[in-house]
Design an enzyme around this catalytic site. Structure first.
Site, PDB file in Angstrom:
ATOM      1  N   ASP A 206       0.693  -1.303   0.185  1.00  0.00           N
ATOM      2  CA  ASP A 206       0.272   0.256   0.176  1.00  0.00           C
ATOM      3  C   ASP A 206       0.690   1.222  -0.031  1.00  0.00           C
ATOM      4  O   ASP A 206       0.384   2.529   0.413  1.00  0.00           O
ATOM      5  CB  ASP A 206      -1.125   0.547   1.522  1.00  0.00           C
ATOM      6  N   GLU A 207       2.140   1.350  -0.680  1.00  0.00           N
ATOM      7  CA  GLU A 207       2.762   2.178  -0.644  1.00  0.00           C
ATOM      8  C   GLU A 207       2.921   3.490  -1.521  1.00  0.00           C
ATOM      9  O   GLU A 207       2.847   4.728  -2.039  1.00  0.00           O
ATOM     10  CB  GLU A 207       4.397   1.701  -0.763  1.00  0.00           C
TER      11      GLU A 207
ATOM     12  N   LYS B 132       2.192   2.121  -5.153  1.00  0.00           N
ATOM     13  CA  LYS B 132       3.613   0.949  -6.283  1.00  0.00           C
ATOM     14  C   LYS B 132       2.457   1.496  -7.499  1.00  0.00           C
ATOM     15  O   LYS B 132       3.023   1.958  -8.742  1.00  0.00           O
ATOM     16  CB  LYS B 132       3.608  -0.343  -6.335  1.00  0.00           C
TER      17      LYS B 132
ATOM     18  N   ASN C  80      -4.689  -9.827  -4.064  1.00  0.00           N
ATOM     19  CA  ASN C  80      -4.780  -9.609  -2.463  1.00  0.00           C
ATOM     20  C   ASN C  80      -4.371  -8.166  -2.466  1.00  0.00           C
ATOM     21  O   ASN C  80      -4.330  -7.462  -1.972  1.00  0.00           O
ATOM     22  CB  ASN C  80      -3.772 -10.745  -1.773  1.00  0.00           C
TER      23      ASN C  80
ATOM     24  N   GLY D 284      -4.325  -4.221  -3.874  1.00  0.00           N
ATOM     25  CA  GLY D 284      -5.118  -3.531  -4.974  1.00  0.00           C
ATOM     26  C   GLY D 284      -4.485  -2.036  -4.780  1.00  0.00           C
ATOM     27  O   GLY D 284      -4.265  -1.249  -4.265  1.00  0.00           O
ATOM     28  N   HIS D 285      -4.237  -1.770  -6.388  1.00  0.00           N
ATOM     29  CA  HIS D 285      -3.841  -0.435  -6.748  1.00  0.00           C
ATOM     30  C   HIS D 285      -5.243   0.829  -7.008  1.00  0.00           C
ATOM     31  O   HIS D 285      -5.391  -0.014  -8.015  1.00  0.00           O
ATOM     32  CB  HIS D 285      -2.449  -1.414  -7.619  1.00  0.00           C
TER      33      HIS D 285
ATOM     34  N   THR E 118      -5.934 -11.635   2.871  1.00  0.00           N
ATOM     35  CA  THR E 118      -7.231 -10.363   2.186  1.00  0.00           C
ATOM     36  C   THR E 118      -8.599 -11.916   2.311  1.00  0.00           C
ATOM     37  O   THR E 118      -9.188 -11.253   1.375  1.00  0.00           O
ATOM     38  CB  THR E 118      -6.873 -10.507   1.226  1.00  0.00           C
TER      39      THR E 118
ATOM     40  N   GLN F 138       1.916  -6.001  -3.189  1.00  0.00           N
ATOM     41  CA  GLN F 138       3.046  -5.699  -1.485  1.00  0.00           C
ATOM     42  C   GLN F 138       3.895  -5.400  -1.462  1.00  0.00           C
ATOM     43  O   GLN F 138       4.439  -4.171  -2.242  1.00  0.00           O
ATOM     44  CB  GLN F 138       2.489  -7.353  -1.383  1.00  0.00           C
TER      45      GLN F 138
ATOM     46  N   GLY G 270     -11.192  -3.083   2.644  1.00  0.00           N
ATOM     47  CA  GLY G 270     -12.288  -1.591   3.245  1.00  0.00           C
ATOM     48  C   GLY G 270     -11.205  -2.005   4.660  1.00  0.00           C
ATOM     49  O   GLY G 270     -12.023  -0.859   5.599  1.00  0.00           O
ATOM     50  N   ARG G 271     -10.316  -2.676   4.812  1.00  0.00           N
ATOM     51  CA  ARG G 271      -9.995  -2.802   6.966  1.00  0.00           C
ATOM     52  C   ARG G 271      -9.269  -1.394   6.790  1.00  0.00           C
ATOM     53  O   ARG G 271      -8.496  -0.712   5.881  1.00  0.00           O
ATOM     54  CB  ARG G 271      -9.040  -3.641   6.890  1.00  0.00           C
TER      55      ARG G 271
ATOM     56  N   GLY H 280       0.405  14.622  -4.104  1.00  0.00           N
ATOM     57  CA  GLY H 280      -1.288  14.615  -3.757  1.00  0.00           C
ATOM     58  C   GLY H 280      -1.238  13.403  -5.218  1.00  0.00           C
ATOM     59  O   GLY H 280      -0.480  12.690  -5.182  1.00  0.00           O
TER      60      GLY H 280
HETATM   61  P1  IMP Z   1      -2.397 -12.419   2.118  1.00  0.00           P
HETATM   62  O1  IMP Z   1      -1.919 -11.707   1.223  1.00  0.00           O
HETATM   63  O2  IMP Z   1      -3.936 -11.950   1.730  1.00  0.00           O
HETATM   64  O3  IMP Z   1      -2.105 -14.319   2.336  1.00  0.00           O
HETATM   65  O4  IMP Z   1      -2.497 -12.296   3.218  1.00  0.00           O
HETATM   66  C1  IMP Z   1      -1.013 -12.248   4.029  1.00  0.00           C
HETATM   67  C2  IMP Z   1      -1.050 -10.931   4.662  1.00  0.00           C
HETATM   68  O5  IMP Z   1      -0.853  -9.598   3.993  1.00  0.00           O
HETATM   69  C3  IMP Z   1      -1.527 -10.401   5.188  1.00  0.00           C
HETATM   70  O6  IMP Z   1      -1.563  -9.287   6.390  1.00  0.00           O
HETATM   71  C4  IMP Z   1      -2.650  -8.617   4.847  1.00  0.00           C
HETATM   72  O7  IMP Z   1      -3.460  -8.040   4.784  1.00  0.00           O
HETATM   73  C5  IMP Z   1      -1.032  -8.644   3.449  1.00  0.00           C
HETATM   74  N1  IMP Z   1      -1.649  -8.213   2.081  1.00  0.00           N
HETATM   75  C6  IMP Z   1      -1.590  -9.061   1.461  1.00  0.00           C
HETATM   76  N2  IMP Z   1      -1.825  -8.157   0.180  1.00  0.00           N
HETATM   77  C7  IMP Z   1      -1.177  -7.088   0.599  1.00  0.00           C
HETATM   78  C8  IMP Z   1      -1.658  -5.802   0.046  1.00  0.00           C
HETATM   79  O8  IMP Z   1      -1.251  -5.447  -1.469  1.00  0.00           O
HETATM   80  N3  IMP Z   1      -1.321  -4.499   0.533  1.00  0.00           N
HETATM   81  C9  IMP Z   1      -0.903  -4.804   1.970  1.00  0.00           C
HETATM   82  N4  IMP Z   1      -1.054  -5.929   2.470  1.00  0.00           N
HETATM   83  C10 IMP Z   1      -1.322  -7.215   2.113  1.00  0.00           C
END
Ligand code: IMP
Length: 430
Positions: free
Chosen positions: A13-14, A16, A38, A40-41, A130, A225, A307-308, A420
């Site tokens: 979530d930096e 990218k 997993n 989200g961009h 996720t 990630q 959405g967390r 921004g």
């Molecule tokens: P998984 O990849 O769904 O197995 O989740 C494993 C860990 O990686 C959890 O802590 C997720 O919140 C985190 N995670 C997976 N994908 C992302 C992402 O795109 N951004 C941030 N955290 C992620």
């Protein structure tokens, strides 16, 4: 030409997608190399916000071809939904523009059911995944029982493989987790509909990448990630099941290190993480709320996929040095610097204290990480709104000092600063 790799330098979530979007206009291919939906961009172009999970962010540009590489895991239902969403937004996501590696692995309903069952079983020790089936799909890949995307072009083999796969997973779901079994016929039927749609997208991906390199084309490898979620180099076991680091880009696309020109680490000007696990600089209460935002804006700190609300903390340069080492970063892109405007004082973690000793490396053991105390340096803040800065000289003195401090303590030059969410809200240090 060469491969430039974009990696997350923190816990994902930096921003990218935002940095990929900036660089994608000038490249020929944008390729995802690890992870699945997993990720989200978010890319904002004018009034339009694109939220992508699987398809590389380069798709919103006219020029690059986009590749979902062999290192990824793909849920065919999600991929079809994403293609449809882009088509509705007027973006060409046809097989002419988008390619899927035959070696990517498929995520099925059984993987998702297992992910949920395992997380529920972990209770208070849950990883906070996720719930997209990522871990079980990669587990099948490494145990050599996975389903590769190539099956999508062979209907009979796909059906046979799904029956065997669901049968095997049902045993675990019922006998280990006491869950309901899945209907293999239903899973196979659903997948064959997606297979018809997705078969034209399949390619021999490493040959595709090599032909492009030989034709002097420029490839951007888009990470998902972040380094601290890497299976080997992250906060294990609170990690994802793939290698979102530069090494993962090489295996995830099938290229050698000699092809790599730049490795761009993307870091937020503060730190966030979702899910469980250590976050040494974590903040609570009003300062955390202030960094996180209310959730009204798409760029506030709430997960694109789940959405967390994200956990937030001060910038940690111990982590940035770790990311620089693991990935061989040649430069940093610092995102969301504008969010730090208005603080009187900004803290940056420069080292940890572990059992009375000062350490400046990132410990690999969870037990140590749980005990470390951040050692902070306090920097002066700036009251000015910096969202219209476009050159380094437009930034207030303390904002420049912050950027310089990040570069010095991570030992990596900061080349891009985002101020921004819009495409033009960027300061380049060329
Ligand atoms: P998984 O990849 O769904 O197995 O989740 C494993 C860990 O990686 C959890 O802590 C997720 O919140 C985190 N995670 C997976 N994908 C992302 C992402 O795109 N951004 C941030 N955290 C992620």
């Amino acid at each position: 030409m060469a491969v430039d790799i974009i990696v997350g330098a923190q816990w994902g979530d930096e921003g990218k997608g935002r940095i990929t979007d900036l660089l994608a206009a000038d490249v020929d291919i944008v390729a995802r190399y690890s992870g699945g939906d997993n990720a989200g961009h978010t890319v904002t172009i004018g009034e339009v916000v694109f939220k992508l999970h699987l398809i590389p962010s380069g798709i919103v540009h006219d020029r690059p071809t986009c590749l979902i590489g062999n290192g990824t895991v793909v849920n065919p239902a999600v991929l079809c939904q994403e293609i449809d969403g882009l088509l509705r937004q007027g973006v060409d996501a046809s097989p002419r523009r988008l390619k899927l590696s035959r070696q990517a692995h498929l995520i099925t309903a059984a993987h998702i059911a297992l992910d949920k069952a395992r997380e529920a079983r972990r209770g208070g020790e849950a990883i906070g995944t996720t719930l997209r089936g990522i871990g079980p799909a990669y587990t099948d890949k490494t145990s050599r029982e996975g389903l590769r995307a190539a099956l999508l072009e062979d209907p009979q083999s796909l059906t046979d493989a799904i029956f065997a796969h669901v049968g095997q997973k049902n045993e675990v779901l019922q006998n280990v987790f006491g869950q309901q079994s899945l209907d293999p016929g239903k899973v196979a039927l659903e997948l064959s509909a997606y297979a018809n749609r997705l078969a034209p997208y399949l390619v021999e991906s490493s040959a595709f990448v090599h032909e492009a390199l030989q034709a002097n084309k420029h490839i951007l490898a888009e990470g998902a990630q972040g380094t601290l979620l890497d299976l080997d180099h992250g906060t294990y076991p609170f990690v994802t099941s793939s290698h979102p680091t530069a090494g993962g880009a090489l295996t995830g696309l099938g290229v050698g290190p000699g092809a790599v020109s730049r490795v761009i680490g993307v870091a937020k000007a503060f730190t966030t993480r979702v899910g469980g696990g250590p976050l040494p600089t974590e903040l609570q209460g009003p300062p955390a709320d202030r960094l996180r935002g209310t959730g009204e804006n798409p760029w506030d700190e709430y997960g694109t996929t789940t959405g967390r609300p994200r956990r937030v903390g001060w910038l940690d340069t111990v982590i940035l040095r770790h990311a620089a080492r693991i990935n061989g970063l040649t430069e940093l892109a610092l995102t969301k610097l504008d969010i730090l405007s208005g603080w009187d004082e900004i803290k940056v973690c420069v080292a940890y204290e572990l059992e009375g000793q000062r350490i400046d490396y990132f410990p690999s053991e969870l037990k140590s990480l749980e005990k470390v105390q951040p050692v902070y340096e306090r920097l002066g803040g700036w009251p000015e709104d910096i969202t219209s800065a476009r050159r380094l000289s437009d930034l207030p003195r303390n904002a420049r000092r912050y950027v310089d401090f990040v570069a010095e303590s991570s030992k990596v030059p900061v080349k891009i600063i985002s101020v921004g969410p819009a495409r033009q809200q960027v300061v380049w240090d060329r």
